[in-house]
Design an enzyme around this catalytic site. Sequence first.
Site: not given
Lengths: 407, 323, 325
Positions: C60, C129
Amino acid sequence: MDATRHPIVIDTAGGEYMESVMVVDWARKPGDPVKMGETIVTVETAKAATEIAAPHDGYLAQILHAAGSEVPVGSILGYVSDRPGMAASSTAGEVAQPQASAAFTRDIPAPRRARAIASPLARRLAAETGIDLAQVKGSGPNGRIKKRDIDKASAILPKPAVLADALPIVFLHGFAADRNIWRWVIPLLRVRNRVITPDLPGHGSALTTPARSIGDLAAAIAATLEAEGISDAHVVGHSLGGATALALAGIGALRIHSLCLLAPAGLGPDINGDFLGGIVGAQTPESLTPWLDMMVGDPCVLPAGFAQAVLWQRRQENSAAVQSRLAAGIFANGRQHEDFSRNLKALRIPAKVLWGRDDRIIPMAHAFTAPGTTAIHLLEKTGHVPHLEYPDIVACLIDELVLSTGR
Amino acid sequence: MKNAPSIEEHVEMYRKMIVVRRLEEGLGRLHKEGKTRGPIHRCDGQEAVGVAATAVLRDGDKLTSTHRGHAHYIGKGLDVYPVIAEIFGRATGSCAGRAGHMLIADAEKGLIGGNAIVGAGIPAATGMALSMQVLGRKDVAMCIFGDGAAQTGICHEAMNMAALWKLPVVFVLEHNQFGLTVPSSVQSPVADLSIRAAGYNMPAEIVDGNDAVAVYRAVANMVDRARQGLGPGLIEAKTYRWEGFSTSDMGGYQTPEDIAAWKARDPIRISYDALKNEVGAAALDEIEREAGAEVAAAFAKALSDPFPAFAVPSAYAAYSGAL
Amino acid sequence: MAMMRYAEALNAALREEMQADASVFLFGEDIGRYGGVFKVTKGLMEEFGELRVRDTPISEQAMTAMAVTAAMTGTRPVLEIMYADFVPLSLDALINQASIYEYIWNGQVRMPFVLRTQGGGGAGAGAQHSKSLDSMLAHVPGIKVVAPVTPADAKGMLKSAIRDSQPVVFLEHKLLYNTRGEVPEDADFTVPLGKAATRREGRDVSIFATSRMVLEALKAADALEKDGISAEVIDLRSLRPLDVESIATSIARTNHAVVVNEGWNFCGYAAELSATIMDRCFDDLDAPVARVTLPDMPVPYSEPLEMAVLPDAGKIRDAVLRVVK
Ligand SMILES: Cc1ncc(C[n+]2csc(CCOP(=O)(O)OP(=O)(O)O)c2C)c(N)n1
Ligand SMILES: [Mg+2]
């Protein structure tokens, strides 16, 4: 503490219509001996530094507003005491109330909470409608005043009136007064029209403008308004200012849309000549006070220190000579020599004449020379200055007049 | 010899190295006089890496640099004057005084740009290479980065993707032995960082970073590969930082012996010696004199230039809805 | 118009923009062959090839940095970060890179990239998440942040984001992907960034909500109607730039504001909204602004625990009742 304490007051400052002045310098320390008339404190207005004289012989007893503080006009700056040793050690503790609110002692408001709890919106609406938050009960959490509370309060209160193309309202003061005399009425108006408060020639800021007759006064006011580009207005006039308003109507330069006359001159021959002489000639508070008391129905309504303020101002301006000359011309021998009742009869506009039933300067009977289309209001327990005595009623009647024209 | 620079190219590198050296010396002087602002990271002694690596590039090729980028800036074709003006925060600087010495960019010259987040230039160049690949361009991107930057996680991420996708990017590791003050040996278990290239299946070469010709040749080989679509390569150029980490470095961690030894291998001297027989000492001396005069004139002009006026940038209004 | 799922609307936007502009390309984890874990990029690798639709390694940090510079050099990358919870890894690229260059390089570069990600709770995905990090992203000057809630906006705003010359973070919500709505099929259809949308008009209170919370606010408004309270629901859509005018206009009418955001309370996006409202609308407020947010704690896993922390219609209704009291 039974020594007499004489307030040191700043009332009108340099003839300016001002909310506050700045204390620049105290010429004496607490405890110092002072002589009546000598400069005791200097204040500064937007225009210039102005010296304030001791109101009385004695000793500077207390300073309530130290140098550097900004003070509302009408405040007591300090006290002079008859006897020595009355000096307060500090300025803390005692806070002077502006005289403007103390003036009308009939309805001194109850002591307020430090700060009303109100929503920002409620605050704004209250300010816009002239509602005192201290008088409103909050229904929100924590007693918070909310919009709905203001709505409720304002439902029983006259709404401020904003007219579409509102005309200015011209206020003309009386003999030996100045534009500041309207200070109590103007904030109470509901109409939001612009106000114009010129000084008559020989008065206040127009002290040096020459005038010998009411016609001269009217001509000067007409010229002032024309210079400001004002062709249409409402006119309010008191006493000599009332006569001036009528003369102004006769000139025809200004289109007058409504006329409100407070104990006007110019509607008959009588006038209290002694009063005119006394009020201009008095040199001390003691000699002035009886004349001032004569002006009102109930002497209590005059603010404390009013006489001192008037004298102080007069000394600042050196107006006595000018005004005696003017009075000698217009009101020679205690008579009115110019009659404008024809002008009033010729007007085709909403008009009112207000008179105090206890007027001892110009007799109430003159009111009855007004034509049948003019409303006549005769106020109880009122002397020659209804705008000082009952500013709320005067404001209400002016509102009515202005609103009736829709402009 | 394959990919060796021409004499003219070498002379030009020699000239640019002198420009950079005079720039660094001038900044050092002005710093002592208290006339600089903020830390300045000098590259005295390592000019050959930045100048020779970029000498291989064309204008359309992109370069990302570091906080120690003066040799990279001059190498990629920026004039020394706007660089100095930027370092002194003037309106005439490359970025109108907004960037300062660590963040200089000149998009037309392909320098985008200096970067003071250690390691950030590595994915930056990789992203440009990605763009070139998507657009099918024949340009390459180059990243010059330090031995300290080589230890960042983002270095691994970027090199992995570069090699995985065969992106046209060339990584030039300017190994000057130190991170900020900490020597490379205290930051990494391996002396030759380029052995990591094997982990990405990427070619690598170690060169003498003080020899402009050696740097040029090695970098040129990698740039050729990248331009042909064969993917990235890594050059590890060994060099040494003569001066402190920055103008605010208190020193004490570089030994005098090391400094003396590396100064004996001054990259400018090495090029001078190599070029002396080709173009003659007089010509080289004249080049040195001219380069020095150019830098001196640039300092004089930049220092008398006006400062920029502040305004809230209108572009940022679009981001916030209200400024 | 076609009835579409939110995810399909996004897919349509990507397809149309890739067809129209060869410089648009996509990269991200599992977006290619598999079509994305939320199936937003389904079929795009088949249609546009591996050069323009790339599966990436799990990187990322570098990917975001690469999106910035790829955008600087002629392409319009659309990067997918699988969960908003991973965006902290992207922050250097956003804060130290993308946000500064337009200014410090004096307009020499433009960065037309889009970072798509999805956040929010309610799906049992646990503390790593389920987050909404809107405030962290909207904090950064030089970045636009948008969060469409309807399928039509998802399409129209994604197209606008791709065409925008500035970096745009595009926030989706995992519980929105399967919501359905009418979506214009016209390739020219876009929704401008920076404009809020009134989803329901009301007189007594304005509810300003973001992303999925708009749907909860609408449910709350239905319930409030039975309480005799008329609530206006405004979908902010664009978190930055914020449509301050629409906010002020609504409050000028209702005099009461409730702000709803699924992120944390302290220093959160709702806090920024409250402060903005205070700055802009103080004298129109008849009550303090109320915030409905996630409490300042991790999102728990077990269903009753997760439901306990997530803002919902019931909590919004409670806040409204408090405010109008
Ligand atoms: C992400 C980050 N961490 C730390 C720093 C502070 N810092 C600036 S330069 C530097 C050392 C960099 O070493 P290297 O990459 O070898 O470059 P050199 O200074 O040797 O040219 C450090 C730690 C920084 N700017 N950015
Ligand atoms: Mg180093």
